[in-house]
Design a protein around this motif. Structure first.
Motif, PDB file in Angstrom:
ATOM      1  N   SER A   1      10.080  34.737 -13.250  1.00 34.29           N
ATOM      2  CA  SER A   1       9.168  35.841 -13.510  1.00 34.29           C
ATOM      3  C   SER A   1       7.787  35.540 -12.956  1.00 34.29           C
ATOM      4  CB  SER A   1       9.094  36.108 -15.017  1.00 34.29           C
ATOM      5  OG  SER A   1       8.182  37.148 -15.302  1.00 34.29           O
ATOM      6  N   ALA A   2       7.306  34.316 -13.143  1.00 39.52           N
ATOM      7  CA  ALA A   2       5.985  33.925 -12.647  1.00 39.52           C
ATOM      8  C   ALA A   2       5.933  33.997 -11.124  1.00 39.52           C
ATOM      9  CB  ALA A   2       5.643  32.520 -13.120  1.00 39.52           C
ATOM     10  N   LYS A   3       7.002  33.539 -10.458  1.00 42.17           N
ATOM     11  CA  LYS A   3       7.040  33.592  -8.994  1.00 42.17           C
ATOM     12  C   LYS A   3       7.045  35.030  -8.494  1.00 42.17           C
ATOM     13  CE  LYS A   3       9.454  29.181  -8.389  1.00 42.17           C
ATOM     14  NZ  LYS A   3      10.731  28.531  -7.932  1.00 42.17           N
ATOM     15  N   LEU A   4       7.813  35.896  -9.160  1.00 44.25           N
ATOM     16  CA  LEU A   4       7.881  37.289  -8.738  1.00 44.25           C
ATOM     17  C   LEU A   4       6.566  38.022  -9.002  1.00 44.25           C
ATOM     18  CD1 LEU A   4      11.505  38.219  -9.850  1.00 44.25           C
ATOM     19  CD2 LEU A   4      10.645  37.961  -7.518  1.00 44.25           C
ATOM     20  N   ARG A   5       5.854  37.613 -10.048  1.00 46.63           N
ATOM     21  CA  ARG A   5       4.534  38.198 -10.289  1.00 46.63           C
ATOM     22  C   ARG A   5       3.570  37.838  -9.160  1.00 46.63           C
ATOM     23  NH1 ARG A   5       2.843  37.874 -16.713  1.00 46.63           N
ATOM     24  NH2 ARG A   5       4.595  39.120 -17.538  1.00 46.63           N
TER      25      ARG A   5
END
Length: 311
Positions: free
Chosen positions: A245-249
C-alpha cells in the motif's frame, strides 16, 4: 473492497470525461475556447468517448449485465440509479452542444446554453457517483467528508489537464486553462494526502462486540461462518499488505500529481509546437496514475462485515 478493474476504469474514465465535458461546455460558451471544427470534434469526441467507455465498463462488474437497465427505476432511493439517470440526461444537451459546435461552427446563443446544461449535468453525475460511495456507512474510509469533494476535484483535475493537452496540440494554448490544470492538480494532490491521513487515523467504533450486541469481555468466533473463500470475502474482505500500500501510494503521488505538475510547469516555459509534448505527456501519465489511485481507493476500504470473519 475488491478492486475490480471494470469499476476502477469506470470511475477514472468517466471522471476525466465529465470533467472535460464540463470545461468545454463552460469555456466554449464563454469563448475562451475557440469554436474550431477539429478541436470541437476531437475534444467532445474524447469526452463522450471516455464517458461511454466508462459506463460500458461498469456493466462488467454486474452478475447479469443485460439487466443493468433495471437500475434506472430505483432513482428515488438509489444513488447508483440516480447516476444512471443523470448520465443519460447529460447526453442530450451534450449532443446539442456538439451539434452546434461541430456542424454550425458556433458556441454562442443556444449552443452556449446547451453547453452550460451539459456542464451542469456532468457535475451532477460526478456528484451522484461520489455519493454512491460516500453514502455507504459500513465502509468508514468512504463514509466521510473527503469522498465527494475528491470526486469533483479529480474530475476537474483530469478534465483540465486533458483540455490543456488538446489546446496545446491544436496550437491554441490558453494560459488560464494551463494555470487551472496546474492548480487543480496541486489541489487534488493536497486533498488525496489529507484523505490518506484521515483514513490512517480512523478509530472505527464498530467491533465484534458492538456488531453482535454482546457486551463484556472480547467476542470471538469459535468457528468461522465459512471454511473457504466466499463472495463476501472476495468482494468485501480484500486485503493488501501495508508495505505494498505504501509503495502504491508513492506511485500514485508520482504519476497522478508530481510528474504532471512538473510537465505542466515545463509547458509554461515552452512555445508551440514544443509545449504540446509535455502537455500530452502530463495527460497520459496522470490518467495512468489515477488508475492506481482508484485501485487503492477500493483496496484500502474495509467493510464492517469482515468482523464476522475475524478480520
Amino acid at each position: 473492497m475488491h478492486p475490480a478493474f471494470s469499476v476502477v476504469f469506470f470511475t477514472t474514465a468517466t471522471g476525466a470525461g465529465y470533467g472535460l465535458l464540463a470545461l468545454l461546455g463552460v469555456l466554449g460558451g464563454l469563448q475562451v475556447v475557440p469554436p474550431d471544427f477539429w478541436l470541437g470534434f476531437v475534444g467532445l469526441g474524447l469526452a463522450l468517448g471516455l464517458i461511454a467507455a466508462g459506463l460500458l465498463s461498469s456493466t462488467g462488474h454486474l452478475g447479469r449485465p443485460e439487466r443493468a437497465w433495471r437500475a434506472f427505476s430505483q432513482w428515488r432511493s438509489s444513488w447508483l440509479s440516480r447516476e444512471g439517470v443523470s448520465s443519460v440526461i447529460t447526453f442530450i444537451p451534450a449532443a446539442l452542444f456538439g451539434l452546434g459546435w461541430v456542424f454550425f461552427g458556433r458556441t454562442s446563443g443556444w449552443v452556449a446554453i446547451a453547453g452550460l446544461l451539459a456542464a451542469i449535468g456532468a457535475v451532477v453525475t460526478v456528484c451522484t457517483t461520489g455519493m454512491i460511495y460516500a453514502s455507504l456507512k459500513p465502509i468508514a474510509q468512504w463514509h466521510s467528508r473527503y469522498t465527494l469533494p475528491a470526486y469533483l476535484l479529480f474530475a476537474a483535475m483530469t478534465g483540465s489537464v486533458l483540455l490543456n493537452a488538446l489546446l496545446q496540440g491544436f496550437g491554441v494554448g490558453s494560459i488560464p486553462v494551463l494555470l487551472l490544470s496546474l492548480l487543480a492538480t496541486l489541489a487534488g494532490w493536497s486533498w488525496k494526502v489529507a484523505t490518506w491521513r484521515h483514513n490512517d487515523g480512523l478509530e472505527i467504533p464498530t467491533t465484534a462486540n458492538t456488531a453482535t450486541g454482546l457486551a463484556g469481555g472480547t467476542v470471538r468466533s469459535l468457528e468461522w461462518p465459512h471454511t473457504e473463500e466466499n463472495y463476501l470475502l472476495k468482494e468485501m474482505g480484500f486485503r493488501i499488505a501495508r508495505k505494498h500500500s505504501a509503495k502504491l501510494r508513492m506511485l500514485t503521488q508520482a504519476l497522478a500529481f508530481a510528474l504532471p505538475v512538473l510537465l505542466l510547469a515545463a509547458t509554461f516555459a515552452s512555445s508551440w509546437p514544443y509545449a504540446a509534448v509535455p502537455s500530452g505527456l502530463a495527460a497520459i501519465i496522470q490518467f495512468a496514475g489515477m488508475l492506481v489511485e482508484r485501485w487503492l481507493f477500493f483496496a484500502e476500504a474495509k467493510h464492517t462485515v469482515t468482523l464476522y470473519y475475524g478480520r
